[in-house]
Design a protein around this motif. Structure first.
Motif, PDB file in Angstrom:
ATOM      1  N   PHE A   1       0.837  -1.205   0.000  1.00 24.19           N
ATOM      2  CA  PHE A   1       0.000   0.000   0.000  1.00 24.19           C
ATOM      3  C   PHE A   1       0.870   1.253   0.000  1.00 24.19           C
ATOM      4  O   PHE A   1       0.580   2.225  -0.717  1.00 24.19           O
ATOM      5  N   ILE A   2       1.947   1.241   0.792  1.00 31.09           N
ATOM      6  CA  ILE A   2       2.815   2.418   0.894  1.00 31.09           C
ATOM      7  C   ILE A   2       3.428   2.753  -0.469  1.00 31.09           C
ATOM      8  O   ILE A   2       3.424   3.910  -0.899  1.00 31.09           O
ATOM      9  N   THR A   3       3.949   1.740  -1.149  1.00 27.27           N
ATOM     10  CA  THR A   3       4.563   1.989  -2.456  1.00 27.27           C
ATOM     11  C   THR A   3       3.514   2.373  -3.503  1.00 27.27           C
ATOM     12  O   THR A   3       3.760   3.267  -4.321  1.00 27.27           O
ATOM     13  N   ALA A   4       2.346   1.724  -3.473  1.00 25.87           N
ATOM     14  CA  ALA A   4       1.307   2.058  -4.452  1.00 25.87           C
ATOM     15  C   ALA A   4       0.771   3.460  -4.222  1.00 25.87           C
ATOM     16  O   ALA A   4       0.520   4.211  -5.177  1.00 25.87           O
ATOM     17  N   PHE A   5       0.617   3.852  -2.951  1.00 29.75           N
ATOM     18  CA  PHE A   5       0.115   5.192  -2.628  1.00 29.75           C
ATOM     19  C   PHE A   5       1.101   6.257  -3.101  1.00 29.75           C
ATOM     20  O   PHE A   5       0.703   7.278  -3.680  1.00 29.75           O
ATOM     21  N   SER A   6       2.400   6.036  -2.863  1.00 31.31           N
ATOM     22  CA  SER A   6       3.402   7.025  -3.269  1.00 31.31           C
ATOM     23  C   SER A   6       3.475   7.144  -4.781  1.00 31.31           C
ATOM     24  O   SER A   6       3.586   8.246  -5.331  1.00 31.31           O
ATOM     25  N   THR A   7       3.390   6.011  -5.487  1.00 32.63           N
ATOM     26  CA  THR A   7       3.439   6.034  -6.952  1.00 32.63           C
ATOM     27  C   THR A   7       2.220   6.731  -7.531  1.00 32.63           C
ATOM     28  O   THR A   7       2.321   7.512  -8.484  1.00 32.63           O
ATOM     29  N   ALA A   8       1.045   6.470  -6.937  1.00 30.52           N
ATOM     30  CA  ALA A   8      -0.179   7.117  -7.413  1.00 30.52           C
ATOM     31  C   ALA A   8      -0.114   8.627  -7.207  1.00 30.52           C
ATOM     32  O   ALA A   8      -0.525   9.406  -8.080  1.00 30.52           O
ATOM     33  N   LYS A   9       0.407   9.066  -6.069  1.00 29.80           N
ATOM     34  CA  LYS A   9       0.547  10.496  -5.806  1.00 29.80           C
ATOM     35  C   LYS A   9       1.512  11.145  -6.791  1.00 29.80           C
ATOM     36  O   LYS A   9       1.269  12.258  -7.281  1.00 29.80           O
ATOM     37  N   LEU A  10       2.596  10.446  -7.088  1.00 32.56           N
ATOM     38  CA  LEU A  10       3.578  10.986  -8.029  1.00 32.56           C
ATOM     39  C   LEU A  10       2.983  11.097  -9.421  1.00 32.56           C
ATOM     40  O   LEU A  10       3.195  12.098 -10.123  1.00 32.56           O
ATOM     41  N   THR A  11       2.234  10.098  -9.842  1.00 32.76           N
ATOM     42  CA  THR A  11       1.621  10.107 -11.171  1.00 32.76           C
ATOM     43  C   THR A  11       0.580  11.212 -11.288  1.00 32.76           C
ATOM     44  O   THR A  11       0.482  11.893 -12.311  1.00 32.76           O
ATOM     45  N   ALA A  12      -0.192  11.403 -10.214  1.00 27.64           N
ATOM     46  CA  ALA A  12      -1.269  12.401 -10.252  1.00 27.64           C
ATOM     47  C   ALA A  12      -0.751  13.830 -10.117  1.00 27.64           C
ATOM     48  O   ALA A  12      -1.455  14.781 -10.469  1.00 27.64           O
ATOM     49  N   GLN A  13       0.484  13.987  -9.637  1.00 27.78           N
ATOM     50  CA  GLN A  13       1.010  15.318  -9.345  1.00 27.78           C
ATOM     51  C   GLN A  13       1.012  16.227 -10.575  1.00 27.78           C
ATOM     52  O   GLN A  13       0.690  17.410 -10.485  1.00 27.78           O
ATOM     53  N   TYR A  14       1.375  15.675 -11.726  1.00 28.51           N
ATOM     54  CA  TYR A  14       1.451  16.486 -12.948  1.00 28.51           C
ATOM     55  C   TYR A  14       0.465  15.998 -14.010  1.00 28.51           C
ATOM     56  O   TYR A  14       0.669  16.231 -15.200  1.00 28.51           O
ATOM     57  N   SER A  15      -0.602  15.331 -13.575  1.00 30.05           N
ATOM     58  CA  SER A  15      -1.536  14.736 -14.532  1.00 30.05           C
ATOM     59  C   SER A  15      -2.278  15.788 -15.353  1.00 30.05           C
ATOM     60  O   SER A  15      -2.704  15.514 -16.478  1.00 30.05           O
ATOM     61  N   GLN A  16      -2.434  17.001 -14.813  1.00 30.42           N
ATOM     62  CA  GLN A  16      -3.148  18.048 -15.529  1.00 30.42           C
ATOM     63  C   GLN A  16      -2.242  18.904 -16.412  1.00 30.42           C
ATOM     64  O   GLN A  16      -2.725  19.730 -17.183  1.00 30.42           O
ATOM     65  N   ALA A  17      -0.940  18.708 -16.305  1.00 39.34           N
ATOM     66  CA  ALA A  17       0.003  19.506 -17.093  1.00 39.34           C
ATOM     67  C   ALA A  17       0.225  18.861 -18.458  1.00 39.34           C
ATOM     68  O   ALA A  17       0.241  17.635 -18.592  1.00 39.34           O
ATOM     69  N   LYS A  18       0.396  19.696 -19.478  1.00 36.77           N
ATOM     70  CA  LYS A  18       0.573  19.178 -20.835  1.00 36.77           C
ATOM     71  C   LYS A  18       1.875  18.409 -20.988  1.00 36.77           C
ATOM     72  O   LYS A  18       1.954  17.442 -21.744  1.00 36.77           O
ATOM     73  N   LEU A  19       2.915  18.827 -20.262  1.00 39.52           N
ATOM     74  CA  LEU A  19       4.194  18.127 -20.333  1.00 39.52           C
ATOM     75  C   LEU A  19       4.243  16.921 -19.390  1.00 39.52           C
ATOM     76  O   LEU A  19       5.214  16.177 -19.402  1.00 39.52           O
ATOM     77  N   GLY A  20       3.215  16.769 -18.569  1.00 39.53           N
ATOM     78  CA  GLY A  20       3.089  15.588 -17.727  1.00 39.53           C
ATOM     79  C   GLY A  20       4.286  15.361 -16.822  1.00 39.53           C
ATOM     80  O   GLY A  20       4.796  16.276 -16.168  1.00 39.53           O
ATOM     81  N   GLN A  21       4.770  14.097 -16.793  1.00 36.88           N
ATOM     82  CA  GLN A  21       5.832  13.712 -15.874  1.00 36.88           C
ATOM     83  C   GLN A  21       7.181  14.355 -16.207  1.00 36.88           C
ATOM     84  O   GLN A  21       8.118  14.268 -15.411  1.00 36.88           O
ATOM     85  N   LEU A  22       7.274  15.017 -17.363  1.00 37.71           N
ATOM     86  CA  LEU A  22       8.516  15.710 -17.700  1.00 37.71           C
ATOM     87  C   LEU A  22       8.840  16.788 -16.672  1.00 37.71           C
ATOM     88  O   LEU A  22      10.007  17.134 -16.472  1.00 37.71           O
TER      89      LEU A  22
END
Length: 306
Positions: free
Chosen positions: A52-73
């Motif tokens: 859960f800890i690793t999945a929660f952190s990964t989900a937060k990281l993915t969602a952090q820039y989900s609205q930006a056009k450059l995304g994870q860049l």
């Protein structure tokens, strides 16, 4: 009529006195809902929820820039742009690059490593307060939250390290075996960050204003940690008293930044490190990691209440 009034009441089930309730509950194997487990039991609960800890952190990281056009860049662009701003202000306008070999790698390494600590503490401060709904709805060890946020920041740093490696090579810093020292340095820094984040998570859960104060505390700490300039050069130019220089050099942020610079930049030599630097780094990690974990665990029953 008097006989009716004076007749004893029919015998019914005995109602236990409130003082007997804990003993009655214990006799039937009942426990307090949400009671704090033992410290070893708490560690076991955390380990059981490691996925859960690793999945929660990964989900937060993915969602952090989900609205930006450059995304994870943006995971790479954000620290690089910060370093560019600091280079212009401190390297060009203020001239702190004088006397510092490989100043750009020196600066970028400092910014990247400092950002790891800064972001871990900022998100850790709000770890409980921003997840009250989750805390009240589900039963799980609450330390999962600040640890997850620190793991998220570690993942972001690892993305940034790819950009850092390119910058080092572009500015002529060769690949060396000492780069392997990055691994133990990051492990120690992660333990330190997680421990301090748990302290701030407990304080922030009951004092929301702490999140507003933290940017000022962290900014002051950044300027005292040699992120954008060499503490050794500043000490030589300003004739700092020896004890002041030692306090600045031994502060944990400066220790972890210098360890990373020593690992990655060949011109940053052991002479620029404080004596027993690995022992100091391990001591800070042990003090913050173990102390922060126990401090957070002590208040386990109070999170999400009130």
């Amino acid at each position: 009529m008097s006989q009716v009034l004076d007749a004893p009441h029919a015998a019914g089930p005995a109602v236990p006195d409130h003082g007997d309730l804990p003993a009655l509950a214990a006799r039937h194997g009942l426990t307090v809902s949400g009671a704090r487990p033992t410290l070893t039991g708490y560690v076991r609960q955390l380990w059981a929820r490691r996925h859960f800890i690793t999945a929660f952190s990964t989900a937060k990281l993915t969602a952090q820039y989900s609205q930006a056009k450059l995304g994870q860049l943006w995971q790479v662009l954000t620290p690089v742009l910060n370093a560019a701003v600091y280079f212009f202000i401190f390297g060009v306008l203020m001239g702190t690059s004088h006397g510092v070999p490989d100043f750009v790698p020196f600066l970028v390494t400092g910014v990247f490593v400092w950002t790891f600590t800064q972001s871990s503490l900022m998100t850790g401060t709000r770890a409980i307060a921003s997840n009250v709904g989750l805390v009240r709805a589900l039963h799980f060890p609450r330390a999962s939250l600040p640890i997850s946020y620190c793991l998220q920041q570690l993942q972001q740093l690892l993305f940034s390290m790819a950009a850092l490696a390119v910058i080092l090579l572009v500015f002529g810093v060769p690949v060396a075996w000492s780069w392997l020292l990055v691994v133990p340095a990051l492990i120690l820094q992660f333990v330190f960050n997680a421990g301090l984040a748990m302290v701030l998570a407990r304080l922030g859960a009951h004092t929301p204003d702490l999140a507003q104060l933290m940017p000022f505390v962290l900014r002051t700490w950044m300027y005292a940690s040699g992120v954008m300039f060499s503490l050794t050069q500043v000490a030589q130019r300003t004739d700092l008293p020896g004890w002041v220089f030692n306090v600045l050099q031994w502060n944990p942020a400066a220790v972890y930044i210098d360890l990373m610079r020593f690992a990655l930049i060949d011109s940053f030599t052991a002479s620029q490190l404080p004596d027993h630097v690995w022992l100091i780094a391990g001591g800070w990690a042990l003090l913050a990691g173990l102390g922060g974990f126990v401090f957070f665990w002590k208040a386990e029953e109070t999170y999400g209440r009130g």
